[in-house]
Design a protein around this motif. Structure first.
Motif, PDB file in Angstrom:
ATOM      1  N   MET A   1      -3.846  19.818  -8.693  1.00 55.68           N
ATOM      2  CA  MET A   1      -5.195  19.570  -8.258  1.00 55.68           C
ATOM      3  C   MET A   1      -5.142  18.698  -7.000  1.00 55.68           C
ATOM      4  N   SER A   2      -5.993  19.013  -6.067  1.00 55.13           N
ATOM      5  CA  SER A   2      -6.035  18.272  -4.806  1.00 55.13           C
ATOM      6  C   SER A   2      -7.002  17.093  -4.901  1.00 55.13           C
ATOM      7  N   VAL A   3      -6.760  16.109  -4.070  1.00 49.71           N
ATOM      8  CA  VAL A   3      -7.652  14.962  -3.970  1.00 49.71           C
ATOM      9  C   VAL A   3      -8.471  15.133  -2.701  1.00 49.71           C
ATOM     10  N   TYR A   4      -9.800  15.055  -2.846  1.00 47.29           N
ATOM     11  CA  TYR A   4     -10.719  15.218  -1.728  1.00 47.29           C
ATOM     12  C   TYR A   4     -11.489  13.924  -1.518  1.00 47.29           C
ATOM     13  N   ARG A   5     -11.867  13.689  -0.274  1.00 43.33           N
ATOM     14  CA  ARG A   5     -12.724  12.557   0.068  1.00 43.33           C
ATOM     15  C   ARG A   5     -13.896  13.107   0.864  1.00 43.33           C
ATOM     16  N   VAL A   6     -15.108  12.897   0.361  1.00 48.83           N
ATOM     17  CA  VAL A   6     -16.310  13.395   1.017  1.00 48.83           C
ATOM     18  C   VAL A   6     -17.107  12.196   1.536  1.00 48.83           C
ATOM     19  N   ARG A   7     -17.534  12.281   2.793  1.00 49.67           N
ATOM     20  CA  ARG A   7     -18.310  11.205   3.418  1.00 49.67           C
ATOM     21  C   ARG A   7     -19.710  11.730   3.715  1.00 49.67           C
ATOM     22  N   MET A   8     -20.709  10.902   3.361  1.00 50.85           N
ATOM     23  CA  MET A   8     -22.112  11.254   3.577  1.00 50.85           C
ATOM     24  C   MET A   8     -22.637  10.575   4.838  1.00 50.85           C
ATOM     25  N   TYR A   9     -23.771  11.084   5.345  1.00 52.92           N
ATOM     26  CA  TYR A   9     -24.412  10.464   6.506  1.00 52.92           C
ATOM     27  C   TYR A   9     -24.832   9.026   6.224  1.00 52.92           C
ATOM     28  N   SER A  10     -25.115   8.694   4.960  1.00 58.47           N
ATOM     29  CA  SER A  10     -25.531   7.333   4.595  1.00 58.47           C
ATOM     30  C   SER A  10     -24.378   6.338   4.669  1.00 58.47           C
ATOM     31  N   GLY A  11     -23.131   6.847   4.843  1.00 58.60           N
ATOM     32  CA  GLY A  11     -21.963   5.977   4.865  1.00 58.60           C
ATOM     33  C   GLY A  11     -21.243   5.951   3.525  1.00 58.60           C
ATOM     34  N   PHE A  12     -21.894   6.456   2.481  1.00 56.61           N
ATOM     35  CA  PHE A  12     -21.278   6.530   1.160  1.00 56.61           C
ATOM     36  C   PHE A  12     -20.092   7.476   1.206  1.00 56.61           C
ATOM     37  N   GLN A  13     -19.012   7.095   0.528  1.00 60.90           N
ATOM     38  CA  GLN A  13     -17.808   7.919   0.486  1.00 60.90           C
ATOM     39  C   GLN A  13     -17.355   8.031  -0.954  1.00 60.90           C
ATOM     40  N   ARG A  14     -16.961   9.228  -1.358  1.00 61.77           N
ATOM     41  CA  ARG A  14     -16.503   9.443  -2.730  1.00 61.77           C
ATOM     42  C   ARG A  14     -15.187  10.195  -2.704  1.00 61.77           C
ATOM     43  N   THR A  15     -14.263   9.777  -3.564  1.00 59.90           N
ATOM     44  CA  THR A  15     -12.970  10.439  -3.703  1.00 59.90           C
ATOM     45  C   THR A  15     -12.925  11.092  -5.080  1.00 59.90           C
ATOM     46  N   LEU A  16     -12.498  12.349  -5.140  1.00 56.44           N
ATOM     47  CA  LEU A  16     -12.445  13.064  -6.405  1.00 56.44           C
ATOM     48  C   LEU A  16     -11.334  14.097  -6.387  1.00 56.44           C
ATOM     49  N   THR A  17     -10.985  14.601  -7.572  1.00 56.66           N
ATOM     50  CA  THR A  17      -9.993  15.660  -7.677  1.00 56.66           C
ATOM     51  C   THR A  17     -10.700  16.978  -7.972  1.00 56.66           C
ATOM     52  N   ALA A  18     -10.213  18.037  -7.355  1.00 55.52           N
ATOM     53  CA  ALA A  18     -10.771  19.372  -7.558  1.00 55.52           C
ATOM     54  C   ALA A  18      -9.724  20.404  -7.155  1.00 55.52           C
ATOM     55  N   ASP A  19      -9.900  21.628  -7.662  1.00 58.93           N
ATOM     56  CA  ASP A  19      -8.987  22.710  -7.312  1.00 58.93           C
ATOM     57  C   ASP A  19      -9.375  23.392  -6.008  1.00 58.93           C
ATOM     58  N   ARG A  20     -10.678  23.407  -5.714  1.00 60.29           N
ATOM     59  CA  ARG A  20     -11.118  24.019  -4.464  1.00 60.29           C
ATOM     60  C   ARG A  20     -12.467  23.434  -4.058  1.00 60.29           C
ATOM     61  N   VAL A  21     -12.799  23.657  -2.787  1.00 57.82           N
ATOM     62  CA  VAL A  21     -14.099  23.248  -2.267  1.00 57.82           C
ATOM     63  C   VAL A  21     -14.687  24.459  -1.540  1.00 57.82           C
ATOM     64  N   VAL A  22     -15.943  24.788  -1.864  1.00 55.03           N
ATOM     65  CA  VAL A  22     -16.623  25.943  -1.282  1.00 55.03           C
ATOM     66  C   VAL A  22     -18.053  25.573  -0.929  1.00 55.03           C
ATOM     67  N   VAL A  23     -18.647  26.377  -0.046  1.00 58.08           N
ATOM     68  CA  VAL A  23     -20.064  26.232   0.263  1.00 58.08           C
ATOM     69  C   VAL A  23     -20.795  27.287  -0.555  1.00 58.08           C
ATOM     70  N   ASN A  24     -21.724  26.835  -1.392  1.00 64.62           N
ATOM     71  CA  ASN A  24     -22.471  27.727  -2.270  1.00 64.62           C
ATOM     72  C   ASN A  24     -23.955  27.561  -1.948  1.00 64.62           C
ATOM     73  N   GLY A  25     -24.485  28.428  -1.098  1.00 62.55           N
ATOM     74  CA  GLY A  25     -25.892  28.277  -0.683  1.00 62.55           C
ATOM     75  C   GLY A  25     -26.045  27.061   0.209  1.00 62.55           C
ATOM     76  N   ASP A  26     -26.854  26.106  -0.201  1.00 64.08           N
ATOM     77  CA  ASP A  26     -27.092  24.889   0.579  1.00 64.08           C
ATOM     78  C   ASP A  26     -26.262  23.707   0.102  1.00 64.08           C
ATOM     79  N   ASN A  27     -25.250  23.945  -0.727  1.00 62.28           N
ATOM     80  CA  ASN A  27     -24.445  22.868  -1.297  1.00 62.28           C
ATOM     81  C   ASN A  27     -22.970  23.025  -0.975  1.00 62.28           C
ATOM     82  N   VAL A  28     -22.287  21.894  -0.855  1.00 61.93           N
ATOM     83  CA  VAL A  28     -20.832  21.869  -0.821  1.00 61.93           C
ATOM     84  C   VAL A  28     -20.411  21.593  -2.260  1.00 61.93           C
ATOM     85  N   CYS A  29     -19.628  22.500  -2.844  1.00 65.97           N
ATOM     86  CA  CYS A  29     -19.245  22.402  -4.252  1.00 65.97           C
ATOM     87  C   CYS A  29     -17.751  22.128  -4.385  1.00 65.97           C
TER      88      CYS A  29
END
Length: 75
Positions: A1-29
Motif C-alpha cells: 500500500m502506498s502512502v499519500y499526502r493530500v494538501r488542501m487550499y485551506s493549508g490542511f494536510q492529511r497523510t494516509l495509506t491507499a492502494d490507488r488514487v482516482v478522480v471520480n466525478g467531482d471528487n479525488v478518491c
C-alpha cells in the motif's frame, strides 16, 4: 500500500495509506482493495485539493515525495 499526502487550499494536510488514487466525478478518491473490490479510504472534493503526493522509498533508504496526477476512474 502506498502512502499519500493530500494538501488542501485551506493549508490542511492529511497523510494516509491507499492502494490507488482516482478522480471520480467531482471528487479525488483514495481507495483500498478489499475482497476484490475498491473501498474509499478518503474522498475530497476536487476543487479543495491543491496537491497530491506519493511517498517513494529508494533502495538506499531515502524518502522522496512524487507529485501524483490522479486519473479518471475506469468504472
Amino acid at each position: 500500500m502506498s502512502v499519500y499526502r493530500v494538501r488542501m487550499y485551506s493549508g490542511f494536510q492529511r497523510t494516509l495509506t491507499a492502494d490507488r488514487v482516482v478522480v471520480n466525478g467531482d471528487n479525488v478518491c483514495f481507495e483500498r482493495s478489499r475482497n476484490g473490490s475498491w473501498v474509499a479510504a478518503l474522498q475530497v472534493p476536487t476543487q479543495l485539493v491543491t496537491r497530491v503526493r506519493r511517498r517513494c522509498v529508494q533502495a538506499d533508504g531515502t524518502v522522496t515525495w512524487n507529485i501524483e496526477r490522479p486519473r479518471p476512474s475506469a468504472y
